[in-house]
Design a protein around this motif. Structure first.
Motif, mmCIF file in Angstrom:
data_model
loop_
_atom_site.group_PDB
_atom_site.id
_atom_site.type_symbol
_atom_site.label_atom_id
_atom_site.label_comp_id
_atom_site.label_asym_id
_atom_site.label_seq_id
_atom_site.Cartn_x
_atom_site.Cartn_y
_atom_site.Cartn_z
ATOM 1 N N SER A 187 0.810 -1.218 0.000
ATOM 2 C CA SER A 187 0.000 0.000 0.000
ATOM 3 C C SER A 187 0.845 1.270 0.000
ATOM 4 N N LEU A 188 1.966 1.279 0.717
ATOM 5 C CA LEU A 188 2.789 2.481 0.838
ATOM 6 C C LEU A 188 4.155 2.326 0.166
ATOM 7 N N ALA A 189 4.364 1.201 -0.520
ATOM 8 C CA ALA A 189 5.630 0.938 -1.224
ATOM 9 C C ALA A 189 6.830 1.036 -0.283
ATOM 10 N N ALA A 190 6.655 0.606 0.974
ATOM 11 C CA ALA A 190 7.743 0.657 1.951
ATOM 12 C C ALA A 190 8.790 -0.402 1.615
ATOM 13 N N ARG A 191 10.055 -0.042 1.791
ATOM 14 C CA ARG A 191 11.148 -0.979 1.505
ATOM 15 C C ARG A 191 11.851 -1.448 2.775
ATOM 16 N N PHE A 192 11.617 -0.804 3.912
ATOM 17 C CA PHE A 192 12.216 -1.282 5.155
ATOM 18 C C PHE A 192 11.466 -2.545 5.595
ATOM 19 N N SER A 193 12.141 -3.385 6.350
ATOM 20 C CA SER A 193 11.601 -4.722 6.603
ATOM 21 C C SER A 193 10.790 -4.840 7.888
ATOM 22 N N ASP A 194 11.001 -3.976 8.874
ATOM 23 C CA ASP A 194 10.329 -4.148 10.164
ATOM 24 C C ASP A 194 10.038 -2.781 10.773
ATOM 25 N N ALA A 195 8.777 -2.368 10.709
ATOM 26 C CA ALA A 195 8.399 -1.045 11.215
ATOM 27 C C ALA A 195 8.092 -1.047 12.703
ATOM 28 N N GLN A 196 7.788 -2.204 13.290
ATOM 29 C CA GLN A 196 7.247 -2.238 14.644
ATOM 30 C C GLN A 196 8.243 -2.675 15.704
ATOM 31 N N CYS A 197 9.451 -3.028 15.326
ATOM 32 C CA CYS A 197 10.437 -3.421 16.322
ATOM 33 C C CYS A 197 10.786 -2.218 17.207
ATOM 34 N N GLY A 198 10.665 -2.374 18.524
ATOM 35 C CA GLY A 198 10.920 -1.266 19.450
ATOM 36 C C GLY A 198 12.396 -1.043 19.693
ATOM 37 N N PHE A 199 13.112 -0.677 18.627
ATOM 38 C CA PHE A 199 14.563 -0.534 18.705
ATOM 39 C C PHE A 199 14.989 0.340 17.533
ATOM 40 N N LYS A 200 15.002 1.671 17.751
ATOM 41 C CA LYS A 200 15.244 2.597 16.645
ATOM 42 C C LYS A 200 16.110 3.759 17.108
ATOM 43 N N ALA A 201 16.732 4.443 16.141
ATOM 44 C CA ALA A 201 17.559 5.618 16.444
ATOM 45 C C ALA A 201 17.454 6.595 15.284
ATOM 46 N N ILE A 202 17.739 7.871 15.583
ATOM 47 C CA ILE A 202 17.629 8.928 14.583
ATOM 48 C C ILE A 202 18.608 10.044 14.934
ATOM 49 N N ARG A 203 19.146 10.697 13.929
ATOM 50 C CA ARG A 203 19.991 11.859 14.178
ATOM 51 C C ARG A 203 19.106 13.044 14.592
ATOM 52 N N ARG A 204 19.628 13.873 15.481
ATOM 53 C CA ARG A 204 18.827 14.949 16.056
ATOM 54 C C ARG A 204 18.348 15.947 15.008
ATOM 55 N N GLU A 205 19.232 16.341 14.061
ATOM 56 C CA GLU A 205 18.799 17.335 13.081
ATOM 57 C C GLU A 205 17.730 16.784 12.150
ATOM 58 N N VAL A 206 17.730 15.468 11.946
ATOM 59 C CA VAL A 206 16.680 14.843 11.153
ATOM 60 C C VAL A 206 15.370 14.835 11.942
ATOM 61 N N ALA A 207 15.455 14.498 13.225
ATOM 62 C CA ALA A 207 14.246 14.483 14.058
ATOM 63 C C ALA A 207 13.588 15.857 14.114
ATOM 64 N N GLN A 208 14.393 16.920 14.150
ATOM 65 C CA GLN A 208 13.833 18.264 14.223
ATOM 66 C C GLN A 208 13.000 18.598 12.993
ATOM 67 N N ARG A 209 13.341 18.028 11.828
ATOM 68 C CA ARG A 209 12.574 18.289 10.604
ATOM 69 C C ARG A 209 11.460 17.274 10.396
ATOM 70 N N LEU A 210 11.727 16.023 10.789
ATOM 71 C CA LEU A 210 10.791 14.944 10.465
ATOM 72 C C LEU A 210 9.624 14.862 11.445
ATOM 73 N N LEU A 211 9.881 14.993 12.728
ATOM 74 C CA LEU A 211 8.829 14.781 13.722
ATOM 75 C C LEU A 211 7.641 15.736 13.589
ATOM 76 N N PRO A 212 7.828 17.025 13.217
ATOM 77 C CA PRO A 212 6.644 17.873 13.037
ATOM 78 C C PRO A 212 5.691 17.382 11.951
ATOM 79 N N MET A 213 6.159 16.522 11.041
ATOM 80 C CA MET A 213 5.289 16.003 9.989
ATOM 81 C C MET A 213 4.539 14.752 10.424
ATOM 82 N N VAL A 214 4.965 14.125 11.524
ATOM 83 C CA VAL A 214 4.351 12.887 11.987
ATOM 84 C C VAL A 214 3.148 13.230 12.861
ATOM 85 N N GLU A 215 1.998 12.733 12.474
ATOM 86 C CA GLU A 215 0.754 13.097 13.154
ATOM 87 C C GLU A 215 0.393 12.134 14.275
#
Length: 486
Positions: A187-215
């Motif tokens: 449905s969303l053409a996702a290429r990552f293999s596991d969206a629900q695993c509770g083990f993730k990390a992100i760079r801070r400058e990316v989070a500052q731009r990306l998180l405001p778009m996440v509803e």
């Protein structure tokens, strides 16, 4: 250290309009480095709700592992999602007794809300989170964050579905996880293999731009964040993990699955209509090696040609089908004009998004207006061809009309691509580079990419106590630097 955090609303907020800085390695040994003045390199968030039993052994185990194996200063943040049991007391006791541990209390539930709140306010250049049950083997933590520290990737996720992962869980959860992955891919053409695993990390400058778009503020938060990051062209690193299912998990599978499906529909619709300004997550020219200039070949020409040809082929089939349909009740000129108009609008929209990579609604009306000018030129070519055919043969067959129209459309297609590339969707970044875009040549590390101290440096200075009168930002917590213990 404990303290309240202001709840971040679940609605999307404004994202800065400039693009992301170039992705740089967090430099070692420079003045003002994280850890040198109480700023950790890594902030690991553990979101909890009514986990008075599991919280203390989780934090103790995680803290011991980081102190023993992680070579840089770190912080563990317990994000309490409005727990109603003794979880807040346990979190506060851990914050008082362990260096580099802090506790935050949120008055509203939602794992996504907790992560958004803590990550937004964190000063660490690398942000991570893991579930309180520690189902994922902690030996995967350093491989998870290493690509973010080096500047290789923007986000990193643990994957239970990779070939080399070793997973112990029941058949029901295995089926649900793989079925959800299939839904995301289809449905969303996702290429990552596991969206629900509770083990993730992100760079801070990316989070500052990306998180405001996440509803989303609940369990779909992870999926929405990864889908938007992938659609924006950000690099997602996957780490195969060893994972043992927690039989006492309190996650309500049916309710979570229902909310996830609603989220898939909402995000898919937003992407389809171009409602998200994903261009603000783009890396600057030169950060992607595919964007580097090749002698004699304009940048991006090969990809644009392939995309334009695919869109053009589909548009031609669409146009011919419309022409044949309109021809049932109208003359050739009227049928040609109507079919060309409808297909031109669809063609401009498809080329705007797929061929030239323009995202969001900005400039869409202007692009369609320019596309209609190009359409008028194509209409003149095809209409002139039909008029010439009628003058030459009097009453041509329908097959002859289609053959002439195909030839005329081929000529119009070549002209359309040239006009699209040079006029409708010009590469303004090469001609007039914006001041907030980084050039292709190496530049000093931006302010957001804070350097990392070399392990040989002296221990960090103690962090000054926060000013209780200051209204801005959360209270800082002591940072644990494993070098102090060695």
């Amino acid at each position: 250290m404990t303290g309240p955090l202001a709840t971040v609303d679940g609605m999307r907020t404004e994202t800065p309009r400039s693009t992301l800085p170039a992705r740089d390695h967090l430099l070692a040994g420079a003045a003002g480095a994280p850890g040198a003045a109480g700023v950790p390199v890594l902030d690991v968030v553990v979101p909890v709700y009514n986990e008075e039993k599991d919280l203390e052994p989780c934090v103790l185990r995680l803290h011991a592992h980081l102190a023993r194996t992680f070579p840089y200063a770190f912080r563990i943040t317990v994000a309490d999602n409005a727990s109603t049991d003794r979880t807040p007391e346990v979190a506060e006791r851990l914050a008082r007794s362990l260096p580099g541990v802090r506790s935050f209390r949120l008055e509203e539930k939602g794992r996504g809300r907790a992560l958004r709140t803590v990550w937004t306010d964190s000063d660490a250049p690398v942000l991570a989170y893991m579930d309180v049950d520690l189902s994922t083997d902690l030996n995967a933590l350093l491989p998870l964050v290493a690509p973010l520290i080096s500047g290789h990737s923007d986000l990193a996720i643990g994957s239970r579905l990779a070939r080399s992962s070793r997973v112990v869980r029941g058949t029901k959860r295995e089926f649900i996880s793989r079925a959800y992955n299939i839904i995301l891919r289809s449905s969303l053409a996702a290429r990552f293999s596991d969206a629900q695993c509770g083990f993730k990390a992100i760079r801070r400058e990316v989070a500052q731009r990306l998180l405001p778009m996440v509803e989303d503020t609940g369990w779909f938060f992870d999926t929405e964040m990864l889908v938007l990051a992938e659609r924006a062209g950000l690099r997602i690193h996957e780490v195969p993990v060893d994972w043992v299912d927690d039989p006492d998990s309190t996650v309500h599978i049916v309710r979570t699955a229902t909310e996830d499906l609603k989220g898939v529909w909402r995000v898919g619709r937003a992407l389809a209509v171009g409602a998200l300004p994903l261009d603000r997550l783009a890396r600057p020219f030169g950060d992607d090696p595919r964007d580097r200039a090749i002698g004699g070949v304009p940048g991006g020409l090969a990809r644009q040609l392939v995309g334009f040809c695919v869109v053009g082929a589909l548009s031609t089939l669409f146009y011919l089908a419309l022409y044949s349909f309109f021809r049932l009740g109208a003359g050739p000129q009227l049928a040609n004009g109507a079919a060309l108009l409808v297909s031109a609008v669809a063609n401009t929209a498809a080329n705007r998004r797929l061929t030239f990579g323009v995202r969001g609604r900005g400039g869409a009306v202007r692009h369609q207006a320019q596309g209609l000018v190009v359409f008028a030129i194509g209409l003149a070519l095809t209409s002139g061809s039909l008029a010439a055919l009628g003058a030459a043969s009097g009453s041509p067959s329908h097959g002859t009309e289609l053959a002439v129209l195909v030839a005329a459309n081929l000529a119009a297609t070549v002209l359309r691509f040239l006009l699209f590339r040079a006029w409708v969707f010009p590469d303004r970044d090469r001609a007039n580079p914006a001041p907030d875009r980084a050039p292709a040549t190496p530049t000093p590390a931006p302010a957001q990419a804070t350097p990392i101290p070399a392990p040989a440096q002296a221990a960090p200075a103690p962090t000054p106590a926060p000013d209780p009168a200051s209204p801005s930002g959360p209270p800082s917590a002591p940072v644990h630097d494993p070098r102090n213990a060695r």
